[in-house]
Design a protein around this motif. Structure first.
Motif, PDB file in Angstrom:
ATOM      1  N   GLY A  47       1.024  -1.227   0.045  1.00 31.49           N
ATOM      2  CA  GLY A  47      -0.111   0.078  -0.096  1.00 31.49           C
ATOM      3  C   GLY A  47       1.013   1.315  -0.027  1.00 31.49           C
ATOM      4  O   GLY A  47       0.633   2.300  -0.678  1.00 31.49           O
ATOM      5  N   GLY A  96       0.803   3.958  -3.180  1.00 30.60           N
ATOM      6  CA  GLY A  96       0.592   5.374  -2.754  1.00 30.60           C
ATOM      7  C   GLY A  96       1.631   6.423  -3.267  1.00 30.60           C
ATOM      8  O   GLY A  96       1.434   7.342  -3.581  1.00 30.60           O
ATOM      9  N   CYS A 153       1.727   0.233 -10.409  1.00 21.95           N
ATOM     10  CA  CYS A 153       0.743   0.212  -9.299  1.00 21.95           C
ATOM     11  C   CYS A 153      -0.692  -0.527  -9.501  1.00 21.95           C
ATOM     12  O   CYS A 153      -1.316  -1.100  -8.662  1.00 21.95           O
ATOM     13  CB  CYS A 153       0.632   1.637  -8.611  1.00 21.95           C
ATOM     14  N   SER A 194      -2.726  -3.545  -7.359  1.00 21.04           N
ATOM     15  CA  SER A 194      -3.659  -2.932  -6.291  1.00 21.04           C
ATOM     16  C   SER A 194      -4.907  -2.597  -7.085  1.00 21.04           C
ATOM     17  O   SER A 194      -6.046  -2.378  -6.570  1.00 21.04           O
ATOM     18  CB  SER A 194      -3.172  -1.727  -5.684  1.00 21.04           C
ATOM     19  N   ILE A 234      -6.864   2.465  -7.908  1.00 21.98           N
ATOM     20  CA  ILE A 234      -7.034   3.358  -6.718  1.00 21.98           C
ATOM     21  C   ILE A 234      -7.084   4.860  -7.117  1.00 21.98           C
ATOM     22  O   ILE A 234      -6.054   5.133  -7.429  1.00 21.98           O
ATOM     23  CB  ILE A 234      -6.028   3.086  -5.694  1.00 21.98           C
ATOM     24  N   VAL A 278      -5.707   9.612  -5.726  1.00 17.49           N
ATOM     25  CA  VAL A 278      -4.362   9.782  -4.791  1.00 17.49           C
ATOM     26  C   VAL A 278      -3.813  10.665  -5.905  1.00 17.49           C
ATOM     27  O   VAL A 278      -3.317  11.800  -5.064  1.00 17.49           O
ATOM     28  CB  VAL A 278      -3.785   8.341  -4.784  1.00 17.49           C
ATOM     29  N   VAL A 293      -2.814   6.149   1.216  1.00 20.40           N
ATOM     30  CA  VAL A 293      -3.426   4.761   0.835  1.00 20.40           C
ATOM     31  C   VAL A 293      -3.428   3.736   2.189  1.00 20.40           C
ATOM     32  O   VAL A 293      -4.198   2.915   2.788  1.00 20.40           O
ATOM     33  CB  VAL A 293      -2.384   4.101  -0.095  1.00 20.40           C
ATOM     34  N   ASP A 318      -6.433   2.062   3.768  1.00 26.51           N
ATOM     35  CA  ASP A 318      -6.617   0.685   4.018  1.00 26.51           C
ATOM     36  C   ASP A 318      -6.791   0.133   5.390  1.00 26.51           C
ATOM     37  O   ASP A 318      -7.580  -0.656   5.610  1.00 26.51           O
ATOM     38  CB  ASP A 318      -5.079  -0.046   3.494  1.00 26.51           C
ATOM     39  N   VAL A 339      -9.526  -0.228  -0.311  1.00 31.96           N
ATOM     40  CA  VAL A 339      -9.158   1.080  -0.078  1.00 31.96           C
ATOM     41  C   VAL A 339      -9.544   2.105  -1.181  1.00 31.96           C
ATOM     42  O   VAL A 339      -9.591   3.276  -0.885  1.00 31.96           O
ATOM     43  CB  VAL A 339      -7.238   1.102  -0.126  1.00 31.96           C
ATOM     44  N   GLY A 340      -9.397   1.667  -2.421  1.00 32.33           N
ATOM     45  CA  GLY A 340      -9.911   2.325  -3.446  1.00 32.33           C
ATOM     46  C   GLY A 340     -11.339   3.154  -3.192  1.00 32.33           C
ATOM     47  O   GLY A 340     -11.610   4.215  -3.209  1.00 32.33           O
ATOM     48  N   ILE A 371     -10.765   5.806  -0.410  1.00 37.50           N
ATOM     49  CA  ILE A 371     -10.319   6.931  -0.958  1.00 37.50           C
ATOM     50  C   ILE A 371     -11.450   7.991  -1.703  1.00 37.50           C
ATOM     51  O   ILE A 371     -11.339   9.052  -1.940  1.00 37.50           O
ATOM     52  CB  ILE A 371      -9.002   6.846  -1.464  1.00 37.50           C
TER      53      ILE A 371
END
Length: 326
Positions: free
Chosen positions: A53, A57, A245, A249, A252, A255, A286, A290, A304-305, A308
């Protein structure tokens, strides 16, 4: 910022369904009378998730700062410009055609996914170059419109392909597309790390060029900067970071949009400082996202997406209103 990130990393490492004390964590990390259950929780579940994470990020925050710099558009972001969606679509295509490999992912599968994402990101950049340029320059408003269209198109492709998957791979793709580091492992960490180690120094060495790119393109060329070549190098670096990334993941978002705005408020407009600070802000976002996703809704976990995005969507709308006012 580093201290705050480390603080949340520690909180995330010690808190969860199975709580650990600071003494337990230190004993496990320093290998002082380690317990098997502590080893399992820290090294197999929590630590790779936290490290991955943080890397994701860091990469997304820097990519967002660079994209806003080279386009001179404060709304530019890998997700809004369609680079996320394009990289994700190509990774899902890889999942679909390599279904047998994905059930038992080996080193080849883990290392090849960023390459497929990189190709997808390049496709998005080429389409942006074709449709969002006027007289050799990016049109800021047209750039956002084209990016949103690309994101929608590649998102539709991703949905169509994922619906053709078998149930097991579809479930994995659905969790991944929501933007999650839930199933992080050390292979994914090692597959992401080289992209960041190689590309971020290339970007940071061009911080002065990014500062000059905030001027009008004619002025920058008058100062002897090869604008086209530098922009292409920086775009390729951004695509590489985003692809690496996204491949581990999923998507996300926001960010890369929020981190540069926070960084500019804290330290001004010098990219020598904005680039690393954006990375640290993205890392913090991130890690915190998370931690919220895995604790607030326990025993269920929220990606986590999604966490955020709950913050990012209102912020994006606020930025749109500010841009229209200006």
């Amino acid at each position: 910022m580093c201290a705050l990130t480390l603080c949340f990393m520690y909180i995330s490492l010690t808190n969860g369904t199975f709580d650990l004390s600071a003494k337990d964590v230190l004993r496990t990390l320093l290998r002082i009378h380690p317990a098997k259950d502590h080893d399992l929780v820290i090294f197999d579940f929590r630590l790779p998730r936290i490290v991955l994470g943080a890397l994701v990020g860091f990469g997304l925050g820097i990519a967002g700062a660079v994209l806003q710099g080279i386009t001179r558009n404060s709304l530019a972001d890998p997700g809004i410009l369609g680079i996320h969606a394009a990289a994700g679509a190509f990774v899902v295509l890889y999942m679909f055609f390599a279904a047998g490999t994905m059930k038992t992912p080996d080193w080849f599968a883990v290392l090849s996914m960023p390459m497929f994402g990189f190709v997808g990101g390049l496709v998005a950049v080429v389409l942006l170059y074709i449709f969002a340029r006027q007289n050799g320059e990016f049109n800021p408003q047209q750039l956002i419109l084209v990016g949103i269209a690309l994101a929608s198109g590649f998102g539709a492709i991703t949905l169509f392909v994922s619906l053709k998957m078998d149930p097991q791979n579809f479930e994995m793709a659905a969790v991944w597309l929501a933007g999650s580091v839930y199933s992080a492992n050390w292979r994914q960490v090692l597959s992401t790390l080289p992209w960041l180690v190689i590309l971020i120094p290339v970007i940071w060495r061009r911080a002065a060029v990014l500062d000059l790119m905030q001027l009008h393109e004619v002025s920058v060329k008058g100062l002897g900067v090869a604008v086209g070549r530098e922009r292409q190098i920086l775009l390729l670096c951004c695509v590489g970071l985003v692809s690496a990334c996204v491949s581990v993941s999923g998507s996300i978002g926001f960010v890369g949009l929020i981190a540069p705005h926070i960084a500019r408020r804290l330290i001004g407009n010098s990219y020598k400082y904005i680039v690393p600070l954006c990375g640290m802000i993205g890392m913090l976002m991130v890690v915190i996202g998370d931690f919220i996703g895995k604790t607030v809704f326990a025993p269920a976990q929220l990606s986590v997406g999604i966490v955020i995005s709950i913050i990012g969507v209102p912020y994006f709308i606020l930025l749109l209103f500010k841009t229209r006012t200006k």
